[in-house]
Design an enzyme around this catalytic site. Structure first.
Site, short mmCIF file in Angstrom:
data_model
loop_
_atom_site.label_atom_id
_atom_site.label_comp_id
_atom_site.label_asym_id
_atom_site.label_seq_id
_atom_site.Cartn_x
_atom_site.Cartn_y
_atom_site.Cartn_z
N ASP A 243 31.99 33.90 39.46
CA ASP A 243 33.22 34.04 38.70
C ASP A 243 34.34 33.37 39.49
OD1 ASP A 243 35.07 34.65 36.83
OD2 ASP A 243 34.92 36.82 37.02
N ALA A 244 34.57 32.12 39.15
CA ALA A 244 35.42 31.25 39.97
C ALA A 244 36.64 30.75 39.21
CB ALA A 244 34.60 30.05 40.44
N LYS A 245 36.51 30.68 37.89
CA LYS A 245 37.59 30.18 37.02
C LYS A 245 38.13 28.85 37.53
CE LYS A 245 38.46 34.79 35.20
NZ LYS A 245 37.60 35.66 36.02
N ARG A 246 37.19 27.96 37.88
CA ARG A 246 37.56 26.65 38.39
C ARG A 246 37.91 25.69 37.26
NH1 ARG A 246 37.49 29.65 42.50
NH2 ARG A 246 36.52 29.01 44.43
N ASP B 37 43.50 34.42 37.81
CA ASP B 37 42.56 35.44 37.36
C ASP B 37 43.37 36.67 36.97
OD1 ASP B 37 40.17 37.15 37.15
OD2 ASP B 37 39.18 35.64 38.38
#
Lengths: 275, 275
Positions: free
Chosen positions: A97-100, B102
């Site tokens: 879960d990096a939301k890159r 996030d």
């Protein structure tokens, strides 16, 4: 992991639970931190949580922020954690879960990090920068992009619900557009459990896609609502994540047993809801 | 670093150049990789680039993707690089180009990583998840959020230009909304140099904010256009980044001299354009 393998795992285990390994190094049970021979307390904690919860879930989702907060040593802990799951529980789907998301040239390096270096099955990606920020994550066999669509937090209302001239909210534009980039065999979407009936809108534009659903538990989303409006008959189409509700069910010596108990509770509910 | 200190540095050095340390571990000069005693070739490369370019720039911007592609060892290299700049060139503004964002609980950890652990001056943040994904990065004294507004890549057209019912494109909504969260003393925006005259629109909604401008060089943006439409008289208001054009000016033994030459060339142009 292919879509078929994931679905088979879900129906075999009667669970679509994803356990979020959001381990805050500043919030560990005393029994872990007071162990003086322990040179990697976060890994010890994760290992105990994984061993306790693996029977009840089909996926693990470490959020990279928690590991990065410790610098390179935290990243090493993350890599050890992923390796531990990979070796001991090879049927678990692992999500970074990096939301890159960055320009193409750079997203390619993030993809290299997630799929070639860490060896996870999926990585969460932020859509703001558009096509060339997302597509470098696609094309790895058996690997997945999980694109942010409608998130579980309060701030999701700031931009994700802005409607264009045709009345289409941004999160729907994101799904519509991204369907041109990847198939439901390689792309999922993040939709927060807190969004309730919005799952109907999501299923209208993404009828076949798996959805990664955070927000059950600490954030207040309802599992029943998510399943009622979001589940795909015979394919499930959902991975429902719980992080704090499971890993911090207790901070006493029984932390692992407490985590197992909470995971099992969710898994039992899921078994009943699975069509 | 405060806004005043940054502006003072710019006018003292007659440069608003930011050097992007996007060092691909698979693309290093032979003179670096063939040095058998070298256990951290990326750091050696960065060190030489920094020493050569420091007189001509006011900021460095390592993009985290390049370091993460090497796993925890890459993150250690990143930390060494930041430390090297901090100790040897304390007047340089250091930007962690991370494009993080996030839910609040998690963004707080990313902020901890950037500001407490790495000790950078600024971090780039993606706006998709809204207010609570951005505000945890604010409130650190002398530290900055650099929010993605209008990026330099082709994919920027996919969502950032979508107009709402009043005709306001998403990137403008992002700027408008985020002005409620932070002041121009703690928040900048990313605007790609490839966006040319769009800088007029940006300055209408963000007249006082610093803009971090990638896209000059390899991506084809024009420095003259950026300054014509984006510069603030007497305060500059711009940090213009070049990465590949400088650090990969040569892959031969003269790589550091070539980087210095390119940085100096840009800095000379900037000196003339600085009002």
């Amino acid at each position: 992991m292919t879509r078929k393998e994931l679905i088979d795992n879900i129906y075999r285990k009667r669970s679509f639970l994803c356990v979020g390994l959001d381990t805050d190094p500043k919030k560990l049970p005393e029994v872990i931190t007071t162990n003086v021979t322990n040179d990697d307390p976060v890994f010890s904690f994760n290992k105990a949580i994984i061993d306790a919860t693996a029977p009840y879930c089909v996926a693990y989702k470490p959020n990279l922020a928690f590991y990065e907060s410790m610098g390179w040593k935290g990243v090493r802990t993350l890599e050890r954690t992923i390796e531990y799951i990979r070796v001991n529980y090879p049927d678990q789907f692992i999500i970074a879960d990096a939301k890159r998301g960055d320009i193409g040239n750079t997203s390619r390096l993030y993809a290299r990090s997630a799929f070639e270096h860490m060896g996870v099955d999926a990585v969460t990606v932020a859509p703001y920068m558009g096509e060339d920020s997302v597509t470098p994550f696609l094309g790895y066999e058996g690997k997945w992009v999980i694109l942010l669509a409608l998130t579980s937090n309060k701030g999701s209302h700031d931009f994700q619900l802005i409607e264009n001239k045709e009345g289409t909210p941004l999160f729907e534009s994101v799904i519509e557009k991204s369907k041109e980039w990847g198939t439901p065999d390689e792309m999922m979407y993040v939709v927060g459990a807190t969004q309730g009936r919005m799952f109907e809108d999501i299923r209208r534009v993404a009828p076949e896609s798996f959805l990664l659903v955070p927000g059950v538990g600490a954030q207040g989303g309802s599992l029943e609502e998510v399943c009622k409006y979001g589940m795909i008959d015979g394919q499930c189409g959902l991975l429902v994540n719980s992080s704090r509700g499971i890993i911090y069910a207790s901070l006493n010596e029984d932390f692992a047993e407490a985590a197992a108990r909470e995971a099992r509770k969710l898994s039992d509910q899921m078994s009943k809801l699975l069509k």
